[in-house]
Design a protein around this motif. Structure first.
Motif, PDB file in Angstrom:
ATOM      1  N   LEU A 276       0.826  -1.211   0.000  1.00 35.82           N
ATOM      2  CA  LEU A 276       0.000   0.000   0.000  1.00 35.82           C
ATOM      3  C   LEU A 276       0.857   1.256   0.000  1.00 35.82           C
ATOM      4  N   LEU A 277       1.937   1.246   0.758  1.00 30.57           N
ATOM      5  CA  LEU A 277       2.840   2.393   0.792  1.00 30.57           C
ATOM      6  C   LEU A 277       3.447   2.619  -0.586  1.00 30.57           C
ATOM      7  N   ALA A 278       3.888   1.523  -1.242  1.00 30.07           N
ATOM      8  CA  ALA A 278       4.480   1.645  -2.578  1.00 30.07           C
ATOM      9  C   ALA A 278       3.466   2.194  -3.578  1.00 30.07           C
ATOM     10  N   VAL A 279       2.214   1.749  -3.462  1.00 31.12           N
ATOM     11  CA  VAL A 279       1.166   2.239  -4.359  1.00 31.12           C
ATOM     12  C   VAL A 279       0.904   3.720  -4.113  1.00 31.12           C
ATOM     13  N   ASN A 280       0.839   4.105  -2.850  1.00 34.45           N
ATOM     14  CA  ASN A 280       0.524   5.497  -2.514  1.00 34.45           C
ATOM     15  C   ASN A 280       1.595   6.469  -2.982  1.00 34.45           C
ATOM     16  N   ILE A 281       2.863   6.012  -3.045  1.00 28.97           N
ATOM     17  CA  ILE A 281       3.932   6.893  -3.513  1.00 28.97           C
ATOM     18  C   ILE A 281       4.314   6.592  -4.963  1.00 28.97           C
ATOM     19  N   CYS A 282       3.528   5.682  -5.601  1.00 30.19           N
ATOM     20  CA  CYS A 282       3.741   5.326  -7.018  1.00 30.19           C
ATOM     21  C   CYS A 282       5.164   4.834  -7.282  1.00 30.19           C
ATOM     22  N   ASP A 283       5.661   3.952  -6.422  1.00 28.60           N
ATOM     23  CA  ASP A 283       7.022   3.424  -6.548  1.00 28.60           C
ATOM     24  C   ASP A 283       6.945   1.964  -6.976  1.00 28.60           C
TER      25      ASP A 283
END
Length: 235
Positions: free
Chosen positions: A194-201
């Protein structure tokens, strides 16, 4: 006796029909025509009270359709099988897995989300939900709800209460209150996703996904692949 013989006959006919339909596709046969020819398993059940045998046939057709890369046709068969199998948890869970697989393969993520939320209600209604296989199935449902929420949140900005609750649980760091049906490393891996998705990484997403490769089943792997594709399109 008659109903069992009829289903055995139609089961044998199913294999002959599937052979022609899938290996010689240009003949333009239809699985639906086959089922109509045998008056539908639903008719067999209604006339001869063979609910379990009718559901077996429906599940078999659904599995063969997925194998033949025709998931859009498999959906209705798994749905009908689930109607018959509500009182048979093991068979119902198999049908739900087939239905979810079909919906994800055809990228109908909104319907898949609705389906898994209903499936969670079914699992939660069991008095022995803390026992296997319900506990593990419920944990996977929660992961799938969150992954499907990533894929549908742009089209459906308003989440249901249960969807929002799970999203919040995974999005925040709740060391003292993880999702009990999941191993801790899976819980924190979903948080990382979810963190990766939220920062588009996309690199962070790939790393998080690979840290838990042995856990993902076919449904979750497919959802993660679609999330990767969506991030690549954004970047």
């Amino acid at each position: 006796m008659f109903a069992s013989t009829l289903l055995t006959f139609s089961y044998f006919g199913l294999y002959l029909f599937l052979y022609a339909h899938f290996l010689v596709p240009h003949l333009n046969f239809s699985v639906f025509a086959y089922i109509q020819f045998f008056r539908h398993p639903n008719d067999i059940y209604s006339e001869h009270s063979q609910q379990a045998l009718a559901a077996v046939l429906l599940l078999q057709v659904g599995r063969k359709l997925i194998w033949a890369k025709k998931p859009e046709e498999a959906v209705i068969f798994f749905q009908r099988a689930n109607e018959f199998n509500v009182g048979f948890p093991t068979a119902f869970m198999e049908g739900m897995n087939g239905l979810m697989t079909s919906l994800v393969l055809i990228k109908d993520f909104q319907e898949a989300l609705n389906t898994v939320l209903n499936y969670m209600q079914y699992l939660s209604s069991k008095t022995d939900v803390t026992m296997e296989p319900y506990r593990q199935a419920l944990g996977r449902c929660k992961v799938q709800v969150v992954l499907l929420s990533v894929l549908t949140r742009e089209a459906n900005l308003k989440m249901t209460d249960s969807q929002q609750k799970l999203w919040d649980t995974f999005e925040g760091v709740h060391f003292s209150n993880p999702v009990g049906e999941l191993p801790s490393h899976v819980f924190f891996t979903v948080q990382s996703i979810l963190l990766a998705v939220n920062i588009c990484d996309s690199t962070a997403l790939h790393t998080a996904e690979n840290s838990c490769l042995s856990f993902w089943n076919a449904i979750e792997s497919n959802l993660l692949a679609n999330i990767r594709d969506s991030l690549l399109n954004i970047n």
